[in-house]
Design a protein around this motif. Sequence first.
Motif, PDB file in Angstrom:
ATOM      1  N   THR A 222       0.823  -1.214   0.000  1.00 28.00           N
ATOM      2  CA  THR A 222       0.000   0.000   0.000  1.00 28.00           C
ATOM      3  C   THR A 222       0.858   1.265   0.000  1.00 28.00           C
ATOM      4  O   THR A 222       1.779   1.386   0.804  1.00 28.00           O
TER       5      THR A 222
ATOM      6  N   HIS B 169      -3.239   0.872  -3.885  1.00 24.13           N
ATOM      7  CA  HIS B 169      -4.287   1.235  -2.933  1.00 24.13           C
ATOM      8  C   HIS B 169      -4.686   0.010  -2.125  1.00 24.13           C
ATOM      9  O   HIS B 169      -4.362  -1.117  -2.498  1.00 24.13           O
ATOM     10  N   GLU B 170      -5.423   0.268  -1.049  1.00 25.66           N
ATOM     11  CA  GLU B 170      -5.878  -0.884  -0.275  1.00 25.66           C
ATOM     12  C   GLU B 170      -7.317  -0.706   0.197  1.00 25.66           C
ATOM     13  O   GLU B 170      -7.831   0.408   0.307  1.00 25.66           O
ATOM     14  N   VAL B 171      -7.953  -1.829   0.435  1.00 23.33           N
ATOM     15  CA  VAL B 171      -9.244  -1.847   1.119  1.00 23.33           C
ATOM     16  C   VAL B 171      -9.021  -2.683   2.365  1.00 23.33           C
ATOM     17  O   VAL B 171      -8.544  -3.818   2.277  1.00 23.33           O
ATOM     18  N   SER B 172      -9.324  -2.104   3.539  1.00 21.94           N
ATOM     19  CA  SER B 172      -9.055  -2.858   4.767  1.00 21.94           C
ATOM     20  C   SER B 172     -10.348  -3.364   5.383  1.00 21.94           C
ATOM     21  O   SER B 172     -11.389  -2.719   5.327  1.00 21.94           O
ATOM     22  N   PHE B 173     -10.253  -4.552   5.928  1.00 23.89           N
ATOM     23  CA  PHE B 173     -11.356  -5.179   6.645  1.00 23.89           C
ATOM     24  C   PHE B 173     -10.902  -5.395   8.077  1.00 23.89           C
ATOM     25  O   PHE B 173      -9.750  -5.130   8.415  1.00 23.89           O
TER      26      PHE B 173
ATOM     27  N   SER C 252      -6.503  -7.100   4.826  1.00 25.34           N
ATOM     28  CA  SER C 252      -6.677  -6.015   3.864  1.00 25.34           C
ATOM     29  C   SER C 252      -6.304  -6.558   2.495  1.00 25.34           C
ATOM     30  O   SER C 252      -5.617  -7.567   2.383  1.00 25.34           O
TER      31      SER C 252
ATOM     32  N   GLN D  86      -4.898  -5.374  -1.526  1.00 25.71           N
ATOM     33  CA  GLN D  86      -4.248  -4.309  -2.279  1.00 25.71           C
ATOM     34  C   GLN D  86      -4.496  -4.480  -3.768  1.00 25.71           C
ATOM     35  O   GLN D  86      -4.618  -5.601  -4.261  1.00 25.71           O
TER      36      GLN D  86
ATOM     37  N   ASP E  12     -12.753   2.920   0.721  1.00 26.08           N
ATOM     38  CA  ASP E  12     -12.092   2.423   1.927  1.00 26.08           C
ATOM     39  C   ASP E  12     -11.841   3.567   2.878  1.00 26.08           C
ATOM     40  O   ASP E  12     -11.227   4.559   2.524  1.00 26.08           O
ATOM     41  N   ARG E  13     -12.310   3.422   4.107  1.00 25.73           N
ATOM     42  CA  ARG E  13     -12.214   4.494   5.089  1.00 25.73           C
ATOM     43  C   ARG E  13     -10.773   4.834   5.416  1.00 25.73           C
ATOM     44  O   ARG E  13     -10.383   5.976   5.444  1.00 25.73           O
ATOM     45  N   ARG E  14      -9.949   3.767   5.658  1.00 28.91           N
ATOM     46  CA  ARG E  14      -8.571   4.007   6.080  1.00 28.91           C
ATOM     47  C   ARG E  14      -7.757   4.638   4.956  1.00 28.91           C
ATOM     48  O   ARG E  14      -6.944   5.525   5.175  1.00 28.91           O
ATOM     49  N   MET E  15      -7.976   4.159   3.732  1.00 33.96           N
ATOM     50  CA  MET E  15      -7.215   4.650   2.584  1.00 33.96           C
ATOM     51  C   MET E  15      -7.510   6.129   2.358  1.00 33.96           C
ATOM     52  O   MET E  15      -6.593   6.915   2.103  1.00 33.96           O
TER      53      MET E  15
END
Length: 308
Positions: free
Chosen positions: A259, A276-280, A284, A286, A300-303
């Motif tokens: 990421t 980019h990433e999507v975290s759960f 996560s 990428q 994604d909130r964190r990204m």
Amino acid sequence: MPELPEVAALADFLRERTSGRTVAAVEVGSIAALKTFDPPVDALAGREVTDVARHGKWLDLVASAAPTSPGHGGAPLHLVFHLSRGGWVRWSDALSTKPVRPSLGGSSRGAILALRVRLDDGSGFDLTEAGTRKRLAVHVVRDPAEVEMIASLGVEPLAPEFTTEVLAGLLSARNQQIKGLLRDQRAIAGIGNAYSDEILHAGRFSPYKQTGSFTPEETARLHTAIGEVLAEAIAAASGKPAKELKDAKRAGMRVHGRTGLPCPGWNGIPCGDIVHEVSFADRSMQYCPTCQTGGKPLADRRMSKLLR
Ligand SMILES: [Zn+2]
């Protein structure tokens, strides 16, 4: 978590060192990791290791029939284990002679010794597990198919049976996100979170693409990506000792675990975007928007916090 390429390399590594040796003892460090009680782990002692096989992400140490113990003789025994997220194999040419003390496991935060396999020449290996959620699973069985998760494994993605037609059948069986299908052990054996990211990047697919939407051209492209990514990773892992496999896996990744770093693009041409990433909650994924999602980042909130 080790996936098909690392587990295949671990199987080779263990086969080379254990085949032809006799099991001197198997000592249980974590009672929680041992999922079976009949046959007992002690039944492995005195048997010769004839092979170390792989089923999906499972390792299978095969011990010969034991002529000396009629009660447990007859058929070979299999010590099958799944390393899960925090588990690993630690080889030693000369194991400590101090016996392993069993504990209930499960609560310790640090790495624990779950199981020790001693061979007749003093060498052997430990199954260790780090992290708070202990999931390493060890079974002693007469047939690996007795383990439900092995019996239900899907097709091996590098086997000749895994044709484009077979993949097309899996894609159309149930409409779902492609990322989920690639990780589903009952559909395809051995691919997890890391290599599914790599395969989707190599094939230039969004992880959210619906399996029902694959055209024949896209199916063929996905099939090629699966074969190439796994073959490349196996070539990189093959011959490496167990302790180097984790680093080799990380070093070979194009997008997974990268990421914020530049995307390597494809066909050797960088795309100019960053990974980019999507975290759960517990993992996560990428991907590269330019290569995989038509330039549009997935929510994604964190990204979004990271980019602000
Ligand atoms: Zn890219």
